[in-house]
Design an enzyme around this catalytic site. Structure first.
Site, PDB file in Angstrom:
ATOM      1  N   ASP A  30     107.605 -45.887  18.789  1.00  0.00           N
ATOM      2  CA  ASP A  30     107.135 -46.767  19.866  1.00  0.00           C
ATOM      3  C   ASP A  30     105.771 -46.297  20.377  1.00  0.00           C
ATOM      4  O   ASP A  30     105.348 -45.164  20.106  1.00  0.00           O
ATOM      5  CB  ASP A  30     108.171 -46.729  21.002  1.00  0.00           C
ATOM      6  CG  ASP A  30     108.224 -48.009  21.812  1.00  0.00           C
ATOM      7  OD1 ASP A  30     107.273 -48.781  21.749  1.00  0.00           O
ATOM      8  OD2 ASP A  30     109.236 -48.205  22.526  1.00  0.00           O
ATOM      9  N   ASP A  77     109.546 -57.781  22.390  1.00  0.00           N
ATOM     10  CA  ASP A  77     110.665 -57.392  23.252  1.00  0.00           C
ATOM     11  C   ASP A  77     111.423 -58.616  23.753  1.00  0.00           C
ATOM     12  O   ASP A  77     112.405 -58.487  24.475  1.00  0.00           O
ATOM     13  CB  ASP A  77     110.151 -56.590  24.455  1.00  0.00           C
ATOM     14  CG  ASP A  77     110.028 -55.118  24.117  1.00  0.00           C
ATOM     15  OD1 ASP A  77     110.619 -54.686  23.104  1.00  0.00           O
ATOM     16  OD2 ASP A  77     109.336 -54.401  24.857  1.00  0.00           O
TER      17      ASP A  77
HETATM   18  C1  DGJ Z   1     109.484 -50.675  24.324  1.00  0.00           C
HETATM   19  C2  DGJ Z   1     110.133 -51.251  23.107  1.00  0.00           C
HETATM   20  O1  DGJ Z   1     109.492 -52.413  22.715  1.00  0.00           O
HETATM   21  C3  DGJ Z   1     111.608 -51.478  23.379  1.00  0.00           C
HETATM   22  O2  DGJ Z   1     112.209 -52.087  22.280  1.00  0.00           O
HETATM   23  C4  DGJ Z   1     112.269 -50.187  23.718  1.00  0.00           C
HETATM   24  O3  DGJ Z   1     112.269 -49.341  22.596  1.00  0.00           O
HETATM   25  C5  DGJ Z   1     111.562 -49.533  24.885  1.00  0.00           C
HETATM   26  N1  DGJ Z   1     110.157 -49.437  24.687  1.00  0.00           N
HETATM   27  C6  DGJ Z   1     112.119 -48.154  25.138  1.00  0.00           C
HETATM   28  O4  DGJ Z   1     111.475 -47.516  26.145  1.00  0.00           O
END
Ligand code: DGJ
Length: 735
Positions: free
Chosen positions: A466, A536
């Site tokens: 990430d 997301d």
């Molecule tokens: C941002 C990501 O896009 C999410 O899927 C998740 O992994 C969160 N970060 C976790 O902090």
């Protein structure tokens, strides 16, 4: 490589008519041609890019009215037009004037040809090479530039584009992606008018939340999915980019693409070189989908890490438990996904931190040790649980980042990106900081995070990598004062160095490029990553639009696409699980929810969807895309299909995007099938009480491509199960 020497007279720029000897360089793939004139002592001229040219037509190209423009314009002499490169020479001279000094062609083992046109400034020992690499099987040509400073002192690169392409002025339309966090990959299609169209990124770390570094140009008016001459361009870069099209008073739309040079002037010391990222170009006469197919095949075969290996069906823990990680919870999720037929469980954020446990987003990044209060048996314990369920185990990390509340930052405050004399701006959670990947010591730290995890736990099958912050202050504590402008570029060179080391040591682990959702959907990172997290936002209705746009440039195998909870956690929309599954099954299928909150009926539907996806996985993940009806056209339905290269197996998707009583939807006509093959229809993910009228029936490809099938607008289910959603997945198998 074929060089044809011809003599012709031409009016070149402002020079007087003269007899000029042309050195034609024909850079071709089976269906496209890029034709240059690289006469030694002259400027490099682009004569044509697009359809395949017969050699007899190449010979008369100039007479017919070829483009005949500088293939890589540099700044300084007649400086009014846009330039691809601008340089301040060691003595302060701001003009560059290069001439061709040589042409070199090498053949790679895969049949690809690399052609390098060498050029040198007429006055300064400043060398500029323009390179072209062909990918014959996919009709893709990459171009990039490298420069070397052999002057006495430092040369400053003020602009350094990867490539330039003049496109004949006309009814040319631009297709581009735009968006925002949770709304990535949205499609915009507009005609090119006079003036400059600019697409750019300045995030520093991620580059695809908002606009994208890829475009398509439809040369025959309003873009069509399966007809029309179309050019595709994708900048293969993970950092700040700039793509712009200048439609001036000439007969051309001038397209430039490269690293965004703003606040990024690059100093080259004597003897140093600079190489731009490649710009991938493709051309198709089968419209936007044709260009997508070229990019998808090229990506899978040459760019995407492990692009020809099937991806597993996974459950990710984020929307199921967020930071609330514990051993029993993880074990429950593993059992549930295994029971539904899934193959992999990924533990997301919240599992780490010793002195500072990661209970929310304000601490612990950088402290990649397991929190044994939450997970007494550690990662190995989770791997054993996964094994006992017959599935694989994956884990989340964010190795480019730290928090002010972390042991890493306490020990090494000098590793973060910050401007001199100013406090560092803090991001997510009020404390997040970006590590300075320009610094080789930081590169070591980031490499070691992954290397240590993989050495300690070689059975980790998947890493979700990430990146939840942009570069928030322009300042490197590592770079010298006069090289502060290198930060945005050196960050990504450092990133690439780390990724090369990781892949050398750990070639098999699947790694997802996540960046606050879809911040890293780009061809710059995919050589080291197996896929990207698309967004997301997993709301199935909105995903139809986002995945439609994303599919313009990226294949389904790379596009993480998960069934989420209802109501959705971002839009709060309630969508039945059948529709959620039908959308998620058009990408790399996964789940993003807490299975224990699902009803038994939902679980049964998902179990069936997973079983069906396994049957069509090779078609989805390796097939050719044909987009049929766009959700952006507002027809109330969206539809697309994937077909095997042999055209013997296909999957057809139909999603209703709005519901009205007695509405009239278009009958969707298919594409890409073999007209002479006969296909038998099987509905997947069926929820209806009775089969479709054409279930099990056979139709010729010709019929399906001229007439399509009449898809009912609603599902035949028990009265209390009716919803406002309808969708279908049909498998078409050739006899
Ligand atoms: C941002 C990501 O896009 C999410 O899927 C998740 O992994 C969160 N970060 C976790 O902090």
């Amino acid at each position: 490589m074929k060089h044809i020497n011809i003599f012709l007279s031409a009016l070149l720029g402002l020079s007087t008519p003269a007899i000029v000897k042309a050195e034609i360089v024909d850079i071709s793939t089976p269906n496209t041609s890029l034709i240059l004139d690289a006469e030694k002592g002259g400027s490099l001229r682009l004569l044509h890019y697009g359809n395949k040219m017969a050699s007899s037509d190449i010979a008369t190209l100039k007479e017919a009215g070829a483009i005949d423009r500088n293939a890589y314009p540099v700044y300084g002499i007649l400086p009014q037009g846009e330039a691809a490169m601008s340089v301040t020479h060691a003595d302060g001279n701001m003009t560059t004037d290069v001439e061709v000094t040589g042409i070199d062609t090498t053949t790679a083992p895969d049949g690809a040809k690399v052609t390098t046109i060498s050029m040198r400034d007429k006055v300064y020992p400043f060398n500029l090479n323009v390179n072209y690499r062909t990918y014959p099987a996919e009709d893709v040509i990459e171009t990039w530039v490298d420069v070397t400073n052999n002057e006495k002192g430092t040369v400053r690169l003020n602009r350094f584009m990867s490539g330039y392409l003049p496109v004949r002025y006309g009814d040319v339309w631009l297709s581009q992606l735009y968006g925002s966090w949770a709304n990535e990959g949205k499609l915009s299609q507009t005609p090119l008018n006079h003036g400059v169209r600019m697409i750019k990124n300045k995030d520093g770390v991620r580059n695809s939340h908002t606009s994208h570094a890829e475009i398509m140009l439809s040369l025959d008016g309003k873009p069509q999915e399966n007809t029309g001459r179309t050019i595709g361009a994708a900048l293969e870069y993970s950092g700040n980019y700039k793509l712009f099209i200048d439609t001036d008073d000439s007969n051309y739309h001038h397209f430039f693409a490269g690293i965004n040079e703003e606040n990024s002037a690059y100093n080259l010391k004597k003897g140093e070189s600079f190489v731009t990222p490649p710009l991938a170009l493709t051309y198709s006469e089968e419209g936007l989908s044709g260009v997508s197919r070229n990019f998808h095949r090229w990506g899978r075969n040459h760019r995407l890490h492990n692009g020809n290996k099937e991806r597993r069906i996974l459950l990710n823990s984020w929307e199921g438990v967020y930071f609330d990680i514990d051993e029993a919870g993880m074990a429950g999720m593993m059992k549930d996904i295994a029971d539904m037929g899934g193959e992999l469980f990924v533990m997301d954020d919240g599992w780490f931190g010793d002195k500072y446990p990661r209970d929310n987003d304000s601490t612990s990044l950088g402290d990649w040790v397991v929190d044994t209060d939450k997970l007494p048996n550690g990662i190995q314990g989770l791997i054993e649980t996964a094994k006992s369920n017959g599935i694989k185990f994956g884990i989340w990390i964010e190795p480019e980042m730290t928090n002010t509340v972390s042991e890493l930052y306490e020990k090494h405050p000098e590793y973060i990106i910050k401007a001199a004399k100013r406090p560092a701006t803090q991001g997510r959670g009020g404390t997040q900081l970006v590590l300075d990947l320009a610094n080789p010591k930081v590169q070591d730290i980031v490499f070691t995070v992954v290397d240590t995890l993989m050495r300690k736990y070689p059975e980790i099958d998947y890493i979700k990598w990430d990146a939840n912050a942009p570069i928030m202050d322009h300042g490197s504590q590592y770079l010298t004062a006069d090289n502060q402008s290198h930060l945005y570029i050196d960050y990504h060179q450092g990133f690439e160095t780390v990724l090369n080391r990781i892949r050398k040591a750990h070639p098999d682990v699947t790694i997802q490029a996540c960046a606050s959702g879809g911040g890293r959907a780009n061809w710059g990172v995919l050589p080291w990553f197996d896929e990207f997290w698309t967004s997301d936002n997993n709301d199935a209705l909105q995903r139809i639009y986002m995945q439609w746009g994303t599919s313009y440039f990226f294949p389904a195998i790379a596009m993480g696409s998960h069934i989420s909870a209802s109501p959705n956690h971002q839009t709060f929309r309630r969508i039945p699980v059948k529709f959620r599954a039908d959308v998620a099954m058009s990408g790399r299928l996964g789940l993003e929810l807490q299975p224990k909150n699902m009803t038994d009926e939902e679980k049964a539907i998902v179990k069936n969807a997973i079983a069906d996806y396994k049957k069509i996985r090779p078609i989805v993940q390796f097939g050719d895309i044909y987009r049929l009806v766009s959700p952006y056209d507002g027809k109330g339905v969206a539809s697309m299909m994937y077909i095997t290269p042999e055209k013997d197996d296909a999957v057809f998707y139909w999603w209703k995007t709005e519901t009205f009583m007695n509405q009239q939807l278009p009958r969707v006509v298919m594409a890409g099938l073999d007209p002479d093959k006969t296909y038998t229809v099987t509905e997947l993910n069926r929820i209806d009480n009775e089969p479709l009228s054409f279930e099990g029936k056979s139709f010729t490809g010709r019929y399906l491509m001229s007439n399509g099938l009449e898809i009912p607008l609603t599902h035949k289910v028990d009265y209390h199960k009716n919803t406002d959603y309808a969708s279908r997945i049909l498998r078409l198998t050739a006899k």
